[in-house]
Write a protein that holds these residues in place. Sequence first.
Motif, PDB file in Angstrom:
ATOM      1  N   SER A   1      -7.430  10.344 -11.783  1.00  0.00           N
ATOM      2  CA  SER A   1      -6.946   9.389 -10.781  1.00  0.00           C
ATOM      3  C   SER A   1      -6.952   7.971 -11.338  1.00  0.00           C
ATOM      4  O   SER A   1      -6.034   7.187 -11.078  1.00  0.00           O
TER       5      SER A   1
ATOM      6  N   LEU B   1       0.833  -1.205   0.000  1.00  0.00           N
ATOM      7  CA  LEU B   1       0.000   0.000   0.000  1.00  0.00           C
ATOM      8  C   LEU B   1       0.866   1.252   0.000  1.00  0.00           C
ATOM      9  O   LEU B   1       0.572   2.227  -0.691  1.00  0.00           O
TER      10      LEU B   1
ATOM     11  N   ALA C   1      -7.398   3.244   3.869  1.00  0.00           N
ATOM     12  CA  ALA C   1      -6.010   2.937   3.554  1.00  0.00           C
ATOM     13  C   ALA C   1      -5.123   3.020   4.810  1.00  0.00           C
ATOM     14  O   ALA C   1      -4.249   2.187   5.009  1.00  0.00           O
ATOM     15  N   ARG C   2      -5.388   4.010   5.627  1.00  0.00           N
ATOM     16  CA  ARG C   2      -4.613   4.150   6.874  1.00  0.00           C
ATOM     17  C   ARG C   2      -4.853   2.961   7.788  1.00  0.00           C
ATOM     18  O   ARG C   2      -3.951   2.451   8.429  1.00  0.00           O
TER      19      ARG C   2
ATOM     20  N   VAL D   1      -9.178   7.432   2.330  1.00  0.00           N
ATOM     21  CA  VAL D   1      -7.947   7.741   3.068  1.00  0.00           C
ATOM     22  C   VAL D   1      -7.932   7.009   4.411  1.00  0.00           C
ATOM     23  O   VAL D   1      -6.927   6.403   4.797  1.00  0.00           O
TER      24      VAL D   1
ATOM     25  N   GLU E   1      -6.755  -4.143  -9.687  1.00  0.00           N
ATOM     26  CA  GLU E   1      -6.606  -2.717  -9.986  1.00  0.00           C
ATOM     27  C   GLU E   1      -7.251  -2.371 -11.334  1.00  0.00           C
ATOM     28  O   GLU E   1      -7.766  -1.266 -11.501  1.00  0.00           O
TER      29      GLU E   1
ATOM     30  N   PHE F   1       1.299   6.056  -7.207  1.00  0.00           N
ATOM     31  CA  PHE F   1       0.068   6.659  -7.700  1.00  0.00           C
ATOM     32  C   PHE F   1       0.112   8.180  -7.579  1.00  0.00           C
ATOM     33  O   PHE F   1      -0.223   8.904  -8.524  1.00  0.00           O
ATOM     34  N   LEU F   2       0.540   8.675  -6.415  1.00  0.00           N
ATOM     35  CA  LEU F   2       0.610  10.124  -6.214  1.00  0.00           C
ATOM     36  C   LEU F   2       1.618  10.756  -7.162  1.00  0.00           C
ATOM     37  O   LEU F   2       1.391  11.854  -7.690  1.00  0.00           O
TER      38      LEU F   2
ATOM     39  N   ARG G   1      -2.874  -0.008   6.680  1.00  0.00           N
ATOM     40  CA  ARG G   1      -1.424   0.115   6.904  1.00  0.00           C
ATOM     41  C   ARG G   1      -1.054  -0.065   8.370  1.00  0.00           C
ATOM     42  O   ARG G   1       0.089  -0.336   8.687  1.00  0.00           O
TER      43      ARG G   1
ATOM     44  N   ARG H   1       2.523   1.516  -3.578  1.00  0.00           N
ATOM     45  CA  ARG H   1       1.523   1.848  -4.590  1.00  0.00           C
ATOM     46  C   ARG H   1       0.984   3.257  -4.390  1.00  0.00           C
ATOM     47  O   ARG H   1       0.740   3.965  -5.360  1.00  0.00           O
ATOM     48  N   SER H   2       0.784   3.656  -3.164  1.00  0.00           N
ATOM     49  CA  SER H   2       0.275   5.002  -2.904  1.00  0.00           C
ATOM     50  C   SER H   2       1.253   6.062  -3.389  1.00  0.00           C
ATOM     51  O   SER H   2       0.858   7.053  -4.012  1.00  0.00           O
TER      52      SER H   2
END
Length: 226
Positions: free
Chosen positions: A147, A29, A221-222, A218, A178, A36-37, A225, A32-33
């Motif tokens: 996105s 994660l 995702a947090r 968000v 994905e 992606f950003l 993690r 990938r995050s």
Amino acid sequence: MNPPMSGAEEQPPFVDGAERKSSVVRALLGTRSLLFLFAFAIEIIIFFTAMAIPIGQAQQQALAKQANDLLNSTSTGGPAHLFLGIFENNARVALLEMIPLAGTALFFFSIFTTGQVIQAIAVGNGLPGPVLGAALFFYPFAIVELSAYAVAVASGSLFVYSLVRKRARAEVRVFLAEGAVVLSSLFLAAAMETISIVAPAAGFALWLPTLVAIVAGVFAARGLRE
């Protein structure tokens, strides 16, 4: 003489499969995050750069005509036809962008060309290109669509990385998942864009559920993690 150690003390630290899997998920994660950003930031930079680079009058007219012809062909059949036209075009581009290596080149070409088309339309209406480009972000469909493209190119790039690390088999499932996320996002973006064209006020109001979805994503995702 030291006292005998208990059974718990004699055993080495043990990490079960679930905990190892959780640590791998957190690492993926994070990677990938970040990718992606990074892809999203590059996308925005290229988009506005293409709108700021001057183009010749002949090219401007050709691009504007091409854009108008595409819009007319998708809007003549009503909202449903418009939605399908937008979704089919965007989905085709995104799936091609997921192709390892070649998709990255298409990603740069596609977003640059889109910026030039926006500039051509803007110039034809007496506006600076970046002004019209910024106006697109008045509606949330632009964020959702861009996105999805960023996820597509990031997924293709990570698949190449998995091949190098000889982890392609494990990556295939993530790659397919994905792909489903990309198509779902573009389906939603096409619906949002159609609403924004047919009823601009309703299109702007879509910011509320969009922001709620972003915040929820968000926090989700947090949570994964942690």
